[in-house]
Design a protein around this motif. Structure first.
Motif, PDB file in Angstrom:
ATOM      1  N   LEU A 117       0.720  -1.333  -0.001  1.00  0.00           N
ATOM      2  CA  LEU A 117       0.127   0.233  -0.138  1.00  0.00           C
ATOM      3  C   LEU A 117       0.918   1.593   0.495  1.00  0.00           C
ATOM      4  CD1 LEU A 117      -3.233  -0.955   2.237  1.00  0.00           C
ATOM      5  CD2 LEU A 117      -3.072  -0.594   0.078  1.00  0.00           C
ATOM      6  N   LEU A 118       1.586   1.015   0.990  1.00  0.00           N
ATOM      7  CA  LEU A 118       2.797   2.610   0.466  1.00  0.00           C
ATOM      8  C   LEU A 118       3.175   2.370  -0.620  1.00  0.00           C
ATOM      9  CD1 LEU A 118       5.068   1.897   4.349  1.00  0.00           C
ATOM     10  CD2 LEU A 118       2.509   4.171   3.531  1.00  0.00           C
ATOM     11  N   ALA A 119       3.234   1.530  -1.369  1.00  0.00           N
ATOM     12  CA  ALA A 119       3.974   1.512  -2.681  1.00  0.00           C
ATOM     13  C   ALA A 119       3.320   2.450  -3.207  1.00  0.00           C
ATOM     14  CB  ALA A 119       4.540   0.186  -3.549  1.00  0.00           C
ATOM     15  N   LEU A 120       2.338   2.177  -3.483  1.00  0.00           N
ATOM     16  CA  LEU A 120       1.092   2.443  -4.190  1.00  0.00           C
ATOM     17  C   LEU A 120       0.959   3.809  -4.113  1.00  0.00           C
ATOM     18  CD1 LEU A 120      -1.486   0.123  -4.734  1.00  0.00           C
ATOM     19  CD2 LEU A 120      -0.113   0.762  -6.415  1.00  0.00           C
ATOM     20  N   GLY A 121       0.808   4.426  -2.987  1.00  0.00           N
ATOM     21  CA  GLY A 121       1.390   5.923  -2.554  1.00  0.00           C
ATOM     22  C   GLY A 121       2.368   6.853  -2.423  1.00  0.00           C
ATOM     23  N   VAL A 122       3.214   6.183  -2.360  1.00  0.00           N
ATOM     24  CA  VAL A 122       4.703   7.096  -2.588  1.00  0.00           C
ATOM     25  C   VAL A 122       5.118   6.901  -4.261  1.00  0.00           C
ATOM     26  CG1 VAL A 122       7.088   6.491  -3.040  1.00  0.00           C
ATOM     27  CG2 VAL A 122       6.110   6.079  -0.292  1.00  0.00           C
ATOM     28  N   ALA A 123       4.064   5.972  -4.898  1.00  0.00           N
ATOM     29  CA  ALA A 123       4.565   5.972  -6.503  1.00  0.00           C
ATOM     30  C   ALA A 123       3.836   7.192  -7.119  1.00  0.00           C
ATOM     31  CB  ALA A 123       4.751   4.745  -6.861  1.00  0.00           C
ATOM     32  N   ALA A 124       2.901   7.699  -6.663  1.00  0.00           N
ATOM     33  CA  ALA A 124       1.144   8.277  -6.826  1.00  0.00           C
ATOM     34  C   ALA A 124       1.816   9.408  -6.467  1.00  0.00           C
ATOM     35  CB  ALA A 124       0.415   7.922  -6.576  1.00  0.00           C
ATOM     36  N   LEU A 125       2.661   9.931  -4.952  1.00  0.00           N
ATOM     37  CA  LEU A 125       2.807  11.158  -4.481  1.00  0.00           C
ATOM     38  C   LEU A 125       4.070  11.744  -5.554  1.00  0.00           C
ATOM     39  CD1 LEU A 125       3.352  12.936  -2.314  1.00  0.00           C
ATOM     40  CD2 LEU A 125       5.046  11.639  -1.824  1.00  0.00           C
ATOM     41  N   PHE A 126       5.139  10.890  -5.754  1.00  0.00           N
ATOM     42  CA  PHE A 126       6.056  11.308  -6.818  1.00  0.00           C
ATOM     43  C   PHE A 126       5.616  11.623  -8.479  1.00  0.00           C
ATOM     44  CE2 PHE A 126       8.580  10.705  -2.973  1.00  0.00           C
ATOM     45  CZ  PHE A 126       8.631  11.443  -2.781  1.00  0.00           C
ATOM     46  N   THR A 127       4.752  11.075  -9.093  1.00  0.00           N
ATOM     47  CA  THR A 127       4.456  11.122 -10.337  1.00  0.00           C
ATOM     48  C   THR A 127       4.366  12.615 -10.919  1.00  0.00           C
ATOM     49  OG1 THR A 127       3.372   8.867 -10.529  1.00  0.00           O
ATOM     50  CG2 THR A 127       2.609  10.160 -11.795  1.00  0.00           C
ATOM     51  N   THR A 128       4.914  12.607 -12.179  1.00  0.00           N
ATOM     52  CA  THR A 128       5.418  14.158 -12.462  1.00  0.00           C
ATOM     53  C   THR A 128       4.796  13.519 -14.109  1.00  0.00           C
ATOM     54  OG1 THR A 128       7.580  13.822 -12.979  1.00  0.00           O
ATOM     55  CG2 THR A 128       7.511  14.758 -11.449  1.00  0.00           C
ATOM     56  N   LYS A 129       4.625  12.555 -14.863  1.00  0.00           N
ATOM     57  CA  LYS A 129       3.693  12.320 -15.569  1.00  0.00           C
ATOM     58  C   LYS A 129       2.843  11.786 -15.597  1.00  0.00           C
ATOM     59  CE  LYS A 129       7.779  10.517 -17.887  1.00  0.00           C
ATOM     60  NZ  LYS A 129       8.532   9.093 -18.568  1.00  0.00           N
ATOM     61  N   HIS A 130       1.755  12.961 -15.193  1.00  0.00           N
ATOM     62  CA  HIS A 130       0.899  12.756 -15.435  1.00  0.00           C
ATOM     63  C   HIS A 130      -0.350  11.796 -16.379  1.00  0.00           C
ATOM     64  CE1 HIS A 130       0.450  13.860 -10.512  1.00  0.00           C
ATOM     65  NE2 HIS A 130       1.505  15.159 -11.421  1.00  0.00           N
TER      66      HIS A 130
END
Length: 134
Positions: A117-130
């Motif tokens: 769950l943390l992996a999903l959240g952190v990946a979403a947080l740092f995504t810059t190519k939305h």
């Protein structure tokens, strides 16, 4: 891969230390009960993933990272950290705590779910190519 190894070892070593140190304070896994300090263990993968994926985005991806790239990097970090933490848990159960390991193994499985769950959240947080998945 160097980034994943560095932050994976960070998570694995701190989690392994947590496994050995917390029982020294009288906190051992009990059926159906988690003490509040046990919830603090979730900060270890959160901090490792946060700084690991952020470092990957800023250094390896030059500030542009898609969600899938961040998720794969987070999974690599968790895989390395998980291997080290599970190795420490096996040593702990085999050498120190030879009692019923049902609660202990349940907590290790719970840590896996929290990490995902943390992996999903952190990946979403740092995504810059939305507008792109990868």
């Amino acid at each position: 891969m160097k980034n994943a190894i560095t932050f994976g070892l960070f998570i694995g070593i701190l989690s392994g230390l947590w496994i050995f140190i917390i029982p020294k304070f009288g906190l051992t896994p009990q059926s159906g009960f988690m003490s509040p300090v046990e919830y603090c263990a979730g900060l270890i993968p959160l901090i490792g993933l946060y700084f690991g994926v952020r470092s990957y985005r800023n250094n390896d991806c030059k500030g542009k990272m898609g969600f899938l790239e961040g998720l794969i990097q987070a999974f690599k970090i968790l895989l390395i950290g998980g291997v080290v933490a599970v190795a420490a848990a096996i040593v702990y159960v085999d050498e120190i705590n030879r009692q019923d390991i049902t609660d202990f193994s349940g907590r290790m499985f719970g840590a896996l779910l929290v990490g995902l769950l943390l992996a999903l959240g952190v990946a979403a947080l740092f995504t810059t190519k939305h507008n792109k998945v990868d």
